[in-house]
Write a protein that holds these residues in place. Structure first.
Motif, PDB file in Angstrom:
ATOM      1  N   ARG A 148     -14.438  -8.299  -8.004  1.00  0.00           N
ATOM      2  CA  ARG A 148     -13.722  -7.037  -7.849  1.00  0.00           C
ATOM      3  C   ARG A 148     -12.401  -7.250  -7.126  1.00  0.00           C
ATOM      4  O   ARG A 148     -11.372  -6.673  -7.502  1.00  0.00           O
ATOM      5  N   ALA A 149     -12.440  -8.067  -6.077  1.00  0.00           N
ATOM      6  CA  ALA A 149     -11.219  -8.332  -5.312  1.00  0.00           C
ATOM      7  C   ALA A 149     -10.177  -9.023  -6.183  1.00  0.00           C
ATOM      8  O   ALA A 149      -8.978  -8.707  -6.101  1.00  0.00           O
ATOM      9  N   LEU A 150     -10.623  -9.947  -7.018  1.00  0.00           N
ATOM     10  CA  LEU A 150      -9.696 -10.613  -7.932  1.00  0.00           C
ATOM     11  C   LEU A 150      -9.121  -9.612  -8.931  1.00  0.00           C
ATOM     12  O   LEU A 150      -7.919  -9.620  -9.227  1.00  0.00           O
ATOM     13  N   GLY A 151      -9.984  -8.718  -9.436  1.00  0.00           N
ATOM     14  CA  GLY A 151      -9.527  -7.715 -10.393  1.00  0.00           C
ATOM     15  C   GLY A 151      -8.525  -6.746  -9.799  1.00  0.00           C
ATOM     16  O   GLY A 151      -7.494  -6.433 -10.425  1.00  0.00           O
ATOM     17  N   THR A 152      -8.787  -6.262  -8.583  1.00  0.00           N
ATOM     18  CA  THR A 152      -7.855  -5.312  -7.963  1.00  0.00           C
ATOM     19  C   THR A 152      -6.561  -6.008  -7.556  1.00  0.00           C
ATOM     20  O   THR A 152      -5.485  -5.409  -7.622  1.00  0.00           O
ATOM     21  N   ALA A 153      -6.655  -7.276  -7.159  1.00  0.00           N
ATOM     22  CA  ALA A 153      -5.438  -8.035  -6.833  1.00  0.00           C
ATOM     23  C   ALA A 153      -4.580  -8.213  -8.085  1.00  0.00           C
ATOM     24  O   ALA A 153      -3.344  -8.093  -8.029  1.00  0.00           O
ATOM     25  N   THR A 154      -5.234  -8.476  -9.213  1.00  0.00           N
ATOM     26  CA  THR A 154      -4.504  -8.622 -10.480  1.00  0.00           C
ATOM     27  C   THR A 154      -3.840  -7.310 -10.875  1.00  0.00           C
ATOM     28  O   THR A 154      -2.692  -7.281 -11.334  1.00  0.00           O
ATOM     29  N   THR A 155      -4.554  -6.195 -10.675  1.00  0.00           N
ATOM     30  CA  THR A 155      -3.992  -4.883 -10.989  1.00  0.00           C
ATOM     31  C   THR A 155      -2.809  -4.575 -10.085  1.00  0.00           C
ATOM     32  O   THR A 155      -1.782  -4.045 -10.534  1.00  0.00           O
ATOM     33  N   ALA A 156      -2.936  -4.902  -8.813  1.00  0.00           N
ATOM     34  CA  ALA A 156      -1.833  -4.663  -7.876  1.00  0.00           C
ATOM     35  C   ALA A 156      -0.607  -5.479  -8.275  1.00  0.00           C
ATOM     36  O   ALA A 156       0.530  -4.974  -8.234  1.00  0.00           O
ATOM     37  N   ARG A 157      -0.808  -6.721  -8.653  1.00  0.00           N
ATOM     38  CA  ARG A 157       0.310  -7.569  -9.084  1.00  0.00           C
ATOM     39  C   ARG A 157       0.961  -7.001 -10.340  1.00  0.00           C
ATOM     40  O   ARG A 157       2.191  -6.974 -10.459  1.00  0.00           O
ATOM     41  N   PHE A 158       0.136  -6.531 -11.284  1.00  0.00           N
ATOM     42  CA  PHE A 158       0.665  -5.922 -12.505  1.00  0.00           C
ATOM     43  C   PHE A 158       1.527  -4.708 -12.169  1.00  0.00           C
ATOM     44  O   PHE A 158       2.643  -4.548 -12.691  1.00  0.00           O
ATOM     45  N   LEU A 159       1.035  -3.828 -11.285  1.00  0.00           N
ATOM     46  CA  LEU A 159       1.781  -2.630 -10.907  1.00  0.00           C
ATOM     47  C   LEU A 159       3.098  -2.995 -10.230  1.00  0.00           C
ATOM     48  O   LEU A 159       4.143  -2.396 -10.511  1.00  0.00           O
ATOM     49  N   ALA A 160       3.042  -3.989  -9.348  1.00  0.00           N
ATOM     50  CA  ALA A 160       4.245  -4.395  -8.621  1.00  0.00           C
ATOM     51  C   ALA A 160       5.294  -4.981  -9.565  1.00  0.00           C
ATOM     52  O   ALA A 160       6.484  -4.653  -9.470  1.00  0.00           O
ATOM     53  N   ASP A 161       4.853  -5.849 -10.459  1.00  0.00           N
ATOM     54  CA  ASP A 161       5.796  -6.512 -11.363  1.00  0.00           C
ATOM     55  C   ASP A 161       6.365  -5.551 -12.400  1.00  0.00           C
ATOM     56  O   ASP A 161       7.543  -5.647 -12.770  1.00  0.00           O
ATOM     57  N   ARG A 162       5.526  -4.631 -12.872  1.00  0.00           N
ATOM     58  CA  ARG A 162       5.947  -3.756 -13.965  1.00  0.00           C
ATOM     59  C   ARG A 162       6.671  -2.508 -13.470  1.00  0.00           C
ATOM     60  O   ARG A 162       7.670  -2.076 -14.058  1.00  0.00           O
ATOM     61  N   PHE A 163       6.192  -1.927 -12.366  1.00  0.00           N
ATOM     62  CA  PHE A 163       6.720  -0.637 -11.935  1.00  0.00           C
ATOM     63  C   PHE A 163       7.241  -0.621 -10.493  1.00  0.00           C
ATOM     64  O   PHE A 163       8.077   0.198 -10.159  1.00  0.00           O
ATOM     65  N   GLY A 164       6.669  -1.473  -9.649  1.00  0.00           N
ATOM     66  CA  GLY A 164       7.006  -1.443  -8.238  1.00  0.00           C
ATOM     67  C   GLY A 164       6.009  -0.619  -7.436  1.00  0.00           C
ATOM     68  O   GLY A 164       5.406   0.328  -7.951  1.00  0.00           O
ATOM     69  N   LEU A 165       5.821  -0.985  -6.175  1.00  0.00           N
ATOM     70  CA  LEU A 165       4.910  -0.291  -5.275  1.00  0.00           C
ATOM     71  C   LEU A 165       5.706   0.593  -4.321  1.00  0.00           C
ATOM     72  O   LEU A 165       6.934   0.541  -4.290  1.00  0.00           O
ATOM     73  N   ARG A 166       5.004   1.392  -3.530  1.00  0.00           N
ATOM     74  CA  ARG A 166       5.716   2.233  -2.558  1.00  0.00           C
ATOM     75  C   ARG A 166       6.388   1.346  -1.520  1.00  0.00           C
ATOM     76  O   ARG A 166       5.967   0.209  -1.266  1.00  0.00           O
ATOM     77  N   ALA A 167       7.419   1.845  -0.903  1.00  0.00           N
ATOM     78  CA  ALA A 167       8.218   1.079   0.047  1.00  0.00           C
ATOM     79  C   ALA A 167       7.357   0.541   1.188  1.00  0.00           C
ATOM     80  O   ALA A 167       6.552   1.276   1.771  1.00  0.00           O
ATOM     81  N   GLY A 168       7.515  -0.736   1.481  1.00  0.00           N
ATOM     82  CA  GLY A 168       6.820  -1.359   2.597  1.00  0.00           C
ATOM     83  C   GLY A 168       5.433  -1.871   2.294  1.00  0.00           C
ATOM     84  O   GLY A 168       4.806  -2.497   3.156  1.00  0.00           O
ATOM     85  N   LEU A 169       4.918  -1.633   1.104  1.00  0.00           N
ATOM     86  CA  LEU A 169       3.561  -2.069   0.754  1.00  0.00           C
ATOM     87  C   LEU A 169       3.615  -3.407   0.026  1.00  0.00           C
ATOM     88  O   LEU A 169       4.330  -3.543  -0.976  1.00  0.00           O
ATOM     89  N   THR A 170       2.873  -4.370   0.530  1.00  0.00           N
ATOM     90  CA  THR A 170       2.825  -5.674  -0.129  1.00  0.00           C
ATOM     91  C   THR A 170       1.802  -5.648  -1.265  1.00  0.00           C
ATOM     92  O   THR A 170       0.929  -4.776  -1.322  1.00  0.00           O
ATOM     93  N   VAL A 171       1.897  -6.622  -2.140  1.00  0.00           N
ATOM     94  CA  VAL A 171       0.940  -6.727  -3.241  1.00  0.00           C
ATOM     95  C   VAL A 171      -0.466  -6.947  -2.694  1.00  0.00           C
ATOM     96  O   VAL A 171      -1.435  -6.366  -3.189  1.00  0.00           O
TER      97      VAL A 171
END
Length: 218
Positions: A148-171
């Motif tokens: 699960r942790a690997l899956g959510t980390a992959t999703t977070a990376r996808f969101l960051a690379d494709r759209f960007g995260l909220r200011a100050g939040l790391t992947v």
């Protein structure tokens, strides 16, 4: 001209089909007993009796009781017994094609809801009842959490690379947030203990992930 007789299927193909049918019967019986009796009460003998096979057949086609629980859980989450990776399933393609991050997270929440529809009754067995009583199941739950942790980390990376995260939040932080919000224990508390509907849970999950990871409520 007379029709040419069709050749009988090879013996190994017939045997493989028999094994698949037996496996499906064992998994169906095991799921019913795990939900009704819990992990301790669902013995291999009881599973075999329910499936109409011998206990040795259960060991032969799947393995130990912990192996059976893992197989039942995996099939319930995926919806089938096909050896497809998560990234090869339709929901992954749908998320990849999402026009924005909020839509992707709403699709992610929908997938979580669908998994709960299939596997919800097993949550208590897998994550609450069984781990304290069987070291093999504890190891299985640890594996689930790593996956699960690997899956959510992959999703977070996808969101960051494709759209960007909220200011100050790391992947890494985004992955941790998604991992926490989608935890089976959280779903169990809201659905079983608090009596939430799946619709309400899905809406909450989508909103919470969107607000926490993107900083917006869409």
């Amino acid at each position: 001209m007379a029709d040419t007789p069709r050749a009988a299927p090879p013996a190994h193909a017939h045997r493989a089909e028999q094994v698949r049918e037996t496996r499906a019967r064992v998994l169906g019986a095991a799921r019913e007993l795990f939900v009704r009796r819990g992990y301790t009460g669902a013995t291999v003998d009881a599973i075999a009796l329910r499936a109409g096979v011998s206990p040795q057949t259960v060991y032969n086609v799947i393995g130990t009781k912990a192996d059976v629980l893992k197989a039942v859980y995996d099939v319930a989450l995926a919806g089938d017994d096909e050896p497809l990776a998560v990234g090869e399933r339709p929901h992954a393609a749908a998320m990849a094609a999402a026009p924005d991050a909020a839509t992707a997270l709403h699709l992610y929440a929908r997938v979580g809801r669908q998994m709960l529809e299939r596997a919800g009754p097993l949550l208590t067995t897998v994550h609450i009842q069984a781990p304290g009583r069987d070291p093999h199941v504890r190891a299985f739950v640890e594996t689930i959490e790593r996956e699960r942790a690997l899956g959510t980390a992959t999703t977070a990376r996808f969101l960051a690379d494709r759209f960007g995260l909220r200011a100050g939040l790391t992947v890494a932080e985004a992955g941790d947030i998604l991992w926490t919000l989608t935890a089976p224990e959280t779903a169990d508390r809201l659905l079983r203990r608090c009596g939430w509907s799946l619709d309400r849970y899905e809406a909450w999950l989508a909103r919470s992930m969107t607000e926490s990871v993107l900083g917006t409520d869409v």
